[in-house]
Design a protein around this motif. Structure first.
Motif, mmCIF file in Angstrom:
data_model
loop_
_atom_site.group_PDB
_atom_site.id
_atom_site.type_symbol
_atom_site.label_atom_id
_atom_site.label_comp_id
_atom_site.label_asym_id
_atom_site.label_seq_id
_atom_site.Cartn_x
_atom_site.Cartn_y
_atom_site.Cartn_z
ATOM 1 N N THR A 154 33.714 25.388 42.168
ATOM 2 C CA THR A 154 35.097 25.819 42.370
ATOM 3 C C THR A 154 35.800 26.017 41.032
ATOM 4 O OG1 THR A 154 35.189 24.717 44.519
ATOM 5 C CG2 THR A 154 37.301 25.229 43.482
ATOM 6 N N ALA A 155 35.528 25.133 40.077
ATOM 7 C CA ALA A 155 36.155 25.260 38.758
ATOM 8 C C ALA A 155 35.713 26.543 38.065
ATOM 9 C CB ALA A 155 35.809 24.048 37.894
ATOM 10 N N VAL A 156 34.429 26.875 38.132
ATOM 11 C CA VAL A 156 33.916 28.093 37.505
ATOM 12 C C VAL A 156 34.552 29.324 38.140
ATOM 13 C CG1 VAL A 156 31.849 29.518 37.236
ATOM 14 C CG2 VAL A 156 31.743 27.078 36.754
ATOM 15 N N VAL A 157 34.597 29.336 39.460
ATOM 16 C CA VAL A 157 35.161 30.487 40.180
ATOM 17 C C VAL A 157 36.653 30.612 39.897
ATOM 18 C CG1 VAL A 157 35.692 31.340 42.490
ATOM 19 C CG2 VAL A 157 33.398 30.536 41.960
ATOM 20 N N THR A 158 37.369 29.497 39.916
ATOM 21 C CA THR A 158 38.804 29.528 39.643
ATOM 22 C C THR A 158 39.071 30.046 38.232
ATOM 23 O OG1 THR A 158 39.204 27.712 41.185
ATOM 24 C CG2 THR A 158 40.917 28.135 39.541
ATOM 25 N N ARG A 159 38.314 29.578 37.261
ATOM 26 C CA ARG A 159 38.481 30.042 35.880
ATOM 27 C C ARG A 159 38.249 31.552 35.785
ATOM 28 N NH1 ARG A 159 35.283 26.611 32.948
ATOM 29 N NH2 ARG A 159 37.046 25.204 32.873
ATOM 30 N N ALA A 160 37.226 32.053 36.465
ATOM 31 C CA ALA A 160 36.943 33.494 36.436
ATOM 32 C C ALA A 160 38.091 34.286 37.067
ATOM 33 C CB ALA A 160 35.638 33.792 37.172
ATOM 34 N N LEU A 161 38.668 33.763 38.144
ATOM 35 C CA LEU A 161 39.784 34.451 38.790
ATOM 36 C C LEU A 161 41.029 34.441 37.907
ATOM 37 C CD1 LEU A 161 39.315 33.203 42.458
ATOM 38 C CD2 LEU A 161 39.074 35.554 41.637
ATOM 39 N N ILE A 162 41.245 33.336 37.206
ATOM 40 C CA ILE A 162 42.381 33.264 36.282
ATOM 41 C C ILE A 162 42.187 34.268 35.149
ATOM 42 C CG2 ILE A 162 43.493 31.807 34.531
ATOM 43 C CD1 ILE A 162 43.074 29.444 36.522
ATOM 44 N N GLU A 163 40.974 34.332 34.617
ATOM 45 C CA GLU A 163 40.675 35.284 33.544
ATOM 46 C C GLU A 163 40.829 36.732 34.025
ATOM 47 O OE1 GLU A 163 36.849 34.283 31.895
ATOM 48 O OE2 GLU A 163 37.595 32.356 31.158
ATOM 49 N N ALA A 164 40.596 36.950 35.317
ATOM 50 C CA ALA A 164 40.765 38.286 35.898
ATOM 51 C C ALA A 164 42.228 38.547 36.266
ATOM 52 C CB ALA A 164 39.875 38.447 37.125
ATOM 53 N N ASP A 165 43.097 37.583 35.938
ATOM 54 C CA ASP A 165 44.528 37.697 36.170
ATOM 55 C C ASP A 165 44.888 37.786 37.657
ATOM 56 O OD1 ASP A 165 47.038 37.557 35.030
ATOM 57 O OD2 ASP A 165 47.281 39.733 34.941
ATOM 58 N N ALA A 166 44.104 37.108 38.498
ATOM 59 C CA ALA A 166 44.412 37.063 39.927
ATOM 60 C C ALA A 166 45.604 36.133 40.154
ATOM 61 C CB ALA A 166 43.203 36.562 40.712
ATOM 62 N N SER A 167 46.478 36.517 41.033
ATOM 63 C CA SER A 167 47.644 35.682 41.338
ATOM 64 C C SER A 167 47.187 34.396 42.016
ATOM 65 C CB SER A 167 48.605 36.439 42.261
ATOM 66 O OG SER A 167 48.022 36.575 43.546
ATOM 67 N N ARG A 168 48.069 33.417 42.011
ATOM 68 C CA ARG A 168 47.748 32.133 42.656
ATOM 69 C C ARG A 168 47.409 32.350 44.137
ATOM 70 N NH1 ARG A 168 48.937 26.918 41.081
ATOM 71 N NH2 ARG A 168 50.221 27.754 39.403
ATOM 72 N N GLN A 169 48.179 33.209 44.808
ATOM 73 C CA GLN A 169 47.917 33.492 46.220
ATOM 74 C C GLN A 169 46.550 34.139 46.400
ATOM 75 O OE1 GLN A 169 50.837 35.905 48.224
ATOM 76 N NE2 GLN A 169 49.545 36.184 50.018
ATOM 77 N N ARG A 170 46.236 35.106 45.558
ATOM 78 C CA ARG A 170 44.939 35.803 45.659
ATOM 79 C C ARG A 170 43.790 34.838 45.373
ATOM 80 N NH1 ARG A 170 42.190 39.181 48.375
ATOM 81 N NH2 ARG A 170 40.824 40.521 47.202
ATOM 82 N N ARG A 171 43.970 33.950 44.398
ATOM 83 C CA ARG A 171 42.927 32.948 44.098
ATOM 84 C C ARG A 171 42.696 32.072 45.324
ATOM 85 N NH1 ARG A 171 45.812 32.210 39.081
ATOM 86 N NH2 ARG A 171 46.475 30.144 39.767
#
Length: 164
Positions: free
Chosen positions: A114-131
């Protein structure tokens, strides 16, 4: 996880059938699906948990729809490799699921998925809702892909546990 465990699972799960990766959370169940050749894991869906029976029935329907031959369930080990209450809960879910969905199960270490995926989504600039919408099924895909890669390495004779 030893190479025999992967071989046993591969033998028990129907060859040529897809595998489903499961990221079991307290509020959601993230699902991913392999291709028929068991090379690539693709995020599938997130089940919002309600109670065991409807959750299990939804998982069963998905497995029947995609002609699944086995389940790869993320095992939430502690960082030191020990088993805590979440591991016990995951194993209990799988035990209770067995009579409803009699498929072979392989537990696969999900630490940091989950941490790896969350970090990748943050780096992709996904919004909190989208994450929030994506993280569970992406974590399931991360777990399943790790398992598929490990199974392929065992089949190729290139397994980290080999002593030859």
């Amino acid at each position: 996880m030893d190479k025999q465990t992967f071989r046993d699972f591969a033998a028990a799960s129907r060859g040529g059938a897809r595998l489903v990766g499961v990221d079991l959370g307290t509020k959601t169940i993230g699902l991913a699906l392999s291709d028929l050749g068991r090379q690539i894991a693709t995020p599938l869906e997130t089940i919002r948990r309600v109670k065991f029976t409807p959750d299990a029935q939804r998982l069963k329907a998905i497995c029947e729809q995609h002609r699944v031959g086995g389940l790869v369930i993320g095992l939430p080990l502690n960082m030191d490799g020990s088993e805590g209450p979440r591991v016990q809960s995951t194993r209990a879910f799988a035990r209770n699921l067995a009579p409803i969905l009699p498929l072979p199960v392989l537990y696969f270490d999900e630490r940091l998925s989950t941490a790896v995926v969350t970090r990748a989504l943050i780096e992709a600039d996904a919004s909190r809702q989208r994450r929030g919408e994506l993280v569970d099924k992406l974590a399931a895909a991360y777990i399943l892909q790790g398992c598929l890669d490990a199974m392929r390495n065992v089949a190729d004779g290139d397994f980290a546990g080999d002593e030859d």
